[in-house]
Design a protein around this motif. Structure first.
Motif: not given
Length: 258
Positions: A57-63
């Motif tokens: 989830e955090a990776t998608q948000k940063l992306s």
């Protein structure tokens, strides 16, 4: 360039503290030539135990944020997992993540020890279909005292990743000497930033890259660079033999001088 180990996701461990810091780290990574990085927050029980779903989830948000800001950096999921005997089970449950959805798993040893059970856990991971990558062995106290401890696990199929900052002496003279020894004796398969911020532990590897050129051949440098790409593509890493430049006798001499 591709980085397989960094702590760019914010508020998950001791890396970035905010989205603003994550953005600054991403821009610094791009400025230093990185196109892809694998985000690897710590997974350490009773300290940092963020489940894989939160990392995704955090990776998608940063992306999404980087795309909006037009910062051309691809973020892939991963974790730096403290060594335990249930890593493979945790991956199957989604609690732990391999690197970029590959068969490669970033494993962290205790800082001051190389427990006798480590070899068996690493070998079991191999039997379960995963390839362990030992994070920053040059910063492990036991391996700094005797870097040949790592040979047996490599011979059985595990790989190793040293840190760019170790080549600069950021983690001390002994860690720098150990990283040089491992490189010159064909005991390294990846170099990564282990970036935590934009200051001392950052994506700025300019000086370290210059030092690397004085340690190993251009062919070995290309080998290490290609390994990052092969990992991202989930392809096999061939343990190529290069000319051994240091002997055990050299390292014994070094130990007496430090």
């Amino acid at each position: 360039m591709i980085d397989i180990h960094c702590h760019i996701l914010n508020q998950l461990d001791d890396g970035a503290k905010s989205m603003e810091q994550s953005i600054l780290m991403a821009q610094q990574a791009v400025d230093n030539g990185f196109t892809d990085i694998i985000a690897t927050p710590h997974y350490l029980k009773n300290s940092f135990n963020t489940p894989g779903s939160s990392v995704i989830e955090a990776t998608q948000k940063l992306s999404n944020v980087l795309q909006q800001l037009q910062i051309p950096l691809n973020i892939h999921t991963g974790q730096e997992i403290a060594i335990t005997d249930n890593i493979a089970i945790n991956i199957s449950l989604g609690e732990n993540l391999s690197l970029a959805k590959s068969k490669y798993v970033l494993v962290e040893l205790p800082r001051h020890d190389f427990p006798i059970y480590s070899e068996e856990i690493l070998f079991q991971l191999l039997l379960d279909g995963f390839i362990p990558i030992i994070a920053h062995p040059e910063r492990n106290q036991r391996i700094m005292d005797d870097p040949n401890l790592i040979k047996n696990v490599i011979n059985r199929g595990s790989l190793t990743q040293i840190t760019w900052g170790s080549l600069n002496g950021f983690f001390g003279k002994k860690s720098r000497k150990t990283s040089e020894y491992l490189l010159k004796n064909n005991l390294v398969h990846f170099i990564a930033t282990d970036a935590h911020n934009i200051n001392k532990r950052s994506f700025d590897i300019v000086a370290a890259k210059k030092h690397l050129k004085n340690i190993i051949s251009p062919e070995q440098q290309m080998y290490l660079q290609n390994n990052n790409r092969l990992l991202l593509q989930n392809k096999p890493i061939i343990q190529t033999e290069f000319k051994t430049l240091y002997s055990n006798r050299f390292f014994s001499f070094f130990k007496t001088k430090v």
